[in-house]
Design a protein around this motif. Structure first.
Motif, mmCIF file in Angstrom:
data_model
loop_
_atom_site.group_PDB
_atom_site.id
_atom_site.type_symbol
_atom_site.label_atom_id
_atom_site.label_comp_id
_atom_site.label_asym_id
_atom_site.label_seq_id
_atom_site.Cartn_x
_atom_site.Cartn_y
_atom_site.Cartn_z
ATOM 1 N N ILE A 85 0.887 -1.161 0.000
ATOM 2 C CA ILE A 85 0.000 0.000 0.000
ATOM 3 C C ILE A 85 0.921 1.206 0.000
ATOM 4 C CG2 ILE A 85 -1.731 1.324 1.277
ATOM 5 C CD1 ILE A 85 -2.638 -1.333 2.561
ATOM 6 N N ASN A 89 -0.686 6.992 1.348
ATOM 7 C CA ASN A 89 -2.058 6.806 1.829
ATOM 8 C C ASN A 89 -2.159 6.991 3.340
ATOM 9 O OD1 ASN A 89 -3.720 6.097 -0.529
ATOM 10 N ND2 ASN A 89 -2.236 4.451 -0.739
ATOM 11 N N ALA A 135 -9.404 1.355 1.390
ATOM 12 C CA ALA A 135 -9.891 1.029 0.045
ATOM 13 C C ALA A 135 -10.078 -0.474 -0.113
ATOM 14 C CB ALA A 135 -8.905 1.537 -1.006
ATOM 15 N N TRP A 136 -11.063 -0.850 -0.925
ATOM 16 C CA TRP A 136 -11.300 -2.267 -1.224
ATOM 17 C C TRP A 136 -10.185 -2.852 -2.079
ATOM 18 C CZ3 TRP A 136 -14.327 -4.860 1.676
ATOM 19 C CH2 TRP A 136 -15.491 -4.306 2.194
ATOM 20 N N THR A 137 -9.390 -2.025 -2.709
ATOM 21 C CA THR A 137 -8.339 -2.524 -3.606
ATOM 22 C C THR A 137 -7.137 -3.091 -2.853
ATOM 23 O OG1 THR A 137 -7.422 -0.294 -3.752
ATOM 24 C CG2 THR A 137 -8.975 -0.961 -5.483
ATOM 25 N N TYR A 138 -7.053 -2.866 -1.543
ATOM 26 C CA TYR A 138 -5.946 -3.426 -0.773
ATOM 27 C C TYR A 138 -6.115 -4.931 -0.638
ATOM 28 C CZ TYR A 138 -5.431 1.436 0.906
ATOM 29 O OH TYR A 138 -5.293 2.787 0.999
ATOM 30 N N THR A 139 -5.034 -5.657 -0.829
ATOM 31 C CA THR A 139 -5.033 -7.092 -0.588
ATOM 32 C C THR A 139 -5.055 -7.313 0.917
ATOM 33 O OG1 THR A 139 -3.729 -7.442 -2.591
ATOM 34 C CG2 THR A 139 -3.722 -9.223 -0.971
#
Length: 154
Positions: A85, A89, A135-139
């Protein structure tokens, strides 16, 4: 999705070559806690998540009318295995202002957290609250990174 993010905080005192007359300078910096954790949260309802505040105690002695600065630099992006990430952020809110100021973490350029002139004696304290853009995009994973704080008399 389960996302647990940790940022490890390390304290490094600044060491500078200074003229003999300034050798009596003494800088003290402590942070508590030294490890923070962002809570799990749904990005749809919590687009920004906050860690518990970090208390910063600082003291500058033997500095006469010289300036001092407290900077912060991340050692890299937040990482969990191969997932990352971007450290940008992570932002912070700091009080009291002045001498503290809000900002965004960087892995390439030291960011000023606080600054002033002269001595700070007795020690003073401030509060720093890290915030993570969620964010939903984080693994999913446990992300870590070291953040170095440096108190120096430039």
């Amino acid at each position: 999705m389960t996302l647990t993010t940790r940022v490890l905080l390390a304290v490094v005192a600044g060491v500078l070559l200074v003229p003999a007359a300034a050798e009596a300078q003494r800088l003290t910096l402590t942070l508590n806690p030294q490890v923070i954790t962002f809570p799990q949260a749904d990005p749809d309802t919590d687009p920004v998540i906050m860690a518990a505040p970090v208390e910063i105690s600082y003291r500058v002695q033997g500095n006469a009318a010289g300036s001092w600065v407290l900077t912060v630099l991340a050692s890299g992006d937040l990482s969990s295995g191969g997932a990352t990430i971007d450290i940008s952020n992570v932002t912070w809110i700091a009080t009291p202002a002045p001498p503290f100021q809000n900002g965004t973490l960087s892995r390439t350029v030291e960011q000023t957290l606080a600054s002033g002139t002269g001595n700070v004696n007795p020690a003073k304290t401030g509060s720093l609250t890290f915030r993570l853009a969620n964010a939903w995009t984080y693994t999913a994973g446990t992300y870590t990174q070291t953040v170095v704080f440096t108190l120096s008399t430039p």
